[in-house]
Scaffold this motif. Structure first.
Motif, PDB file in Angstrom:
ATOM      1  N   LYS A  48       1.216  -1.246   0.143  1.00  5.70           N
ATOM      2  CA  LYS A  48      -0.048   0.136   0.175  1.00  5.70           C
ATOM      3  C   LYS A  48       0.604   1.139  -0.372  1.00  5.70           C
ATOM      4  CE  LYS A  48      -4.349  -2.022   0.483  1.00  5.70           C
ATOM      5  NZ  LYS A  48      -4.748  -1.357   1.580  1.00  5.70           N
ATOM      6  N   GLU A  49      -0.109   1.880  -1.142  1.00  5.84           N
ATOM      7  CA  GLU A  49       0.585   3.429  -0.567  1.00  5.84           C
ATOM      8  C   GLU A  49       0.262   4.445   0.234  1.00  5.84           C
ATOM      9  OE1 GLU A  49       0.602   5.171  -4.163  1.00  5.84           O
ATOM     10  OE2 GLU A  49       1.813   3.870  -5.375  1.00  5.84           O
ATOM     11  N   LYS A  87       7.694   6.557  -5.055  1.00  2.00           N
ATOM     12  CA  LYS A  87       6.741   6.335  -6.090  1.00  2.00           C
ATOM     13  C   LYS A  87       5.925   7.668  -6.943  1.00  2.00           C
ATOM     14  CE  LYS A  87       4.768   3.685  -7.177  1.00  2.00           C
ATOM     15  NZ  LYS A  87       5.672   2.733  -7.791  1.00  2.00           N
ATOM     16  N   LEU A 119       5.464   3.110  -1.562  1.00  2.00           N
ATOM     17  CA  LEU A 119       4.991   1.991  -1.354  1.00  2.00           C
ATOM     18  C   LEU A 119       6.008   1.723  -0.526  1.00  2.00           C
ATOM     19  CD1 LEU A 119       3.021   0.450  -3.298  1.00  2.00           C
ATOM     20  CD2 LEU A 119       5.014  -0.738  -4.332  1.00  2.00           C
TER      21      LEU A 119
END
Length: 319
Positions: free
Chosen positions: A80-81, A116, A126
Motif C-alpha cells: 500500500k502507498e 513513488k 510504497l
C-alpha cells in the motif's frame, strides 16, 4: 578496555543516578537526536549536577534524514502507498534528492519503502513492510548524500553547546570524508576531542584519510549495516579495527552489544561471546545505547561490562 560510553536518558540519570554507578572510565553520552537544543542543555547541566567534572560526549544527530512531528503514527501496510509531508522531515528539501524507484530503509532498516512520487509538499512511498512509522526515525536512501549539507542547523547549535560547556567529546555522525571532520574542527574548540563515527560506506572507503584527522573513531554497526548490508558487518568491523590500530587511533564499538539486557537482567551467551571478541580485538571501549538510556537493568549491564573486562585481563595475565 579503557573506557565505557554510557548513554543517559530516562533510565540512567533519572531512575538510576550517575553518582550511584560512577567510575572515572565512564563517558556519559547525550544523544543529540532526541529532544530540543534546550532539552539537551538541561541534560548537560543535570550530568554536571550529579557528577561534577564528568566526561560528557555530545553525539551529534548528523545529516541523517529523520521523521519529525508525526502526531499520529503512520500505519504501514505491505503493498500500500502512503504519504509523508515534507515538513514532517528534519530536512525539508529531502524530496529534491529522490527519484521514483529508489529504495528507502527506515527505523534502523526494519522498514523498506519504494519512492513513488515527490513534490515540494509531500513524498509518496510504497510500503514493503508492515508496522507503524513514528517521529524521529531515520529514513535512509543510499548514494544521495553528496549534495546534502554535512551539518544541519541542530548540529551547529549542539556544537555551540559543546564549546560553551567545555565538553570532553563531540561525536560526528555520518562522516563520509576527511573534509567533514575539518569542517567541524574549524568551529569546535580545540580542547574538545572529536570521535568520528564510521557508519557509512564512504567512511570505510576513505578510512585512511579519516584516521589521520582524529584520535578516536566509533564503529556504529547499526547505521553501517544499513549502508553495506548486515551480513557484511563482521568483516567490515574487523577491517576497520585493524586499520585504526595500525594508525594508532582509539576505537569504540557500538550497537546492540548487550541488547538483551534492555529487558532482562542477564545477557545471552551470544552477547557474552561477542563482548569477549570485542574486548580481545584491541578496541579502546564500547558504547551502551538503549541498554542504559531506556533499559531496565543498568547496574547489571555495567556489572557485566566490568566482569568481562576483568575476565579478559586475567586471561592475558595467565597467557
Amino acid at each position: 578496555m579503557k573506557r565505557f560510553i554510557l548513554t543517559v536518558g530516562p533510565s540512567l540519570m533519572n531512575t538510576v543516578k550517575l553518582n550511584e554507578i560512577h567510575n572515572e572510565k565512564y563517558i556519559y553520552r547525550i544523544n543529540g537526536a532526541h529532544g530540543s537544543v534546550r532539552d539537551i542543555e538541561e541534560y548537560i547541566l543535570e550530568i554536571r549536577r550529579q557528577v561534577p567534572g564528568a566526561d560528557i560526549l555530545m553525539d551529534l544527530p548528523g545529516n541523517k534524514v529523520r521523521t519529525k512531528d508525526i502526531e499520529i503514527p503512520i500505519t504501514l501496510e505491505k503493498g500500500k502507498e502512503f504519504e509523508i509531508p515534507c515538513n514532517n522531515f528534519n530536512y525539508q528539501e529531502f524530496y529534491k534528492h529522490l527519484e521514483p524507484g529508489m529504495t528507502a530503509w527506515a527505523n534502523d532498516s526494519t522498514f523498506e519503502f519504494e519512492v513513488k512520487k515527490t513534490d515540494p509538499e509531500k513524498i509518496t512511498f510504497l510500503s514493503k513492510s508492515e508496522g507503524a512509522l513514528i517521529s524521529n526515525k531515520g529514513v535512509h536512501i543510499r548514494g544521495i548524500h553528496d549534495d546534502i549539507p554535512f551539518l544541519f542547523e541542530k548540529d551547529r547549535s549542539l556544537i555551540d553547546l559543546a564549546n560553551q560547556y567545555h565538553l570532553s567529546f563531540v561525536g560526528l555522525s555520518f562522516v563520509r570524508k576527511p573534509e567533514n571532520i575539518i569542517e567541524v574542527k574549524n568551529i569546535l574548540d580545540s580542547n574538545v576531542e572529536i570521535i568520528s563515527k564510521v557508519e557509512t560506506l564512504e567512511a570505510v572507503e576513505n578510512l585512511n584519510e579519516i584516521l589521520q584527522e582524529v584520535k578516536y573513531i566509533l564503529v556504529d554497526r547499526g547505521d553501517l549495516s544499513t549502508d553495506i548490508g548486515i551480513e557484511k558487518i563482521p568483516r567490515y568491523q574487523k577491517f576497520i579495527i585493524q586499520k585504526a590500530l595500525y594508525y594508532g587511533v582509539n576505537v569504540f564499538l557500538a550497537t546492540q552489544v548487550l541488547k538483551n539486557m534492555e529487558e532482562k537482567p542477564i545477557p545471552t551467551i551470544a552477547e557474552i561471546d561477542d563482548l569477549y571478541q570485542i574486548y580481545t580485538s584491541g578496541v579502546y571501549g564500547v558504547q551502551m545505547s538503549e541498554e542504559t538510556a531506556v533499559g531496565k537493568y543498568i547496574k547489571e549491564c555495567i556489572n557485566i561490562l566490568e566482569k568481562m573486562c576483568d575476565e579478559v585481563e586475567k586471561e592475558t595475565l595467565v597467557l
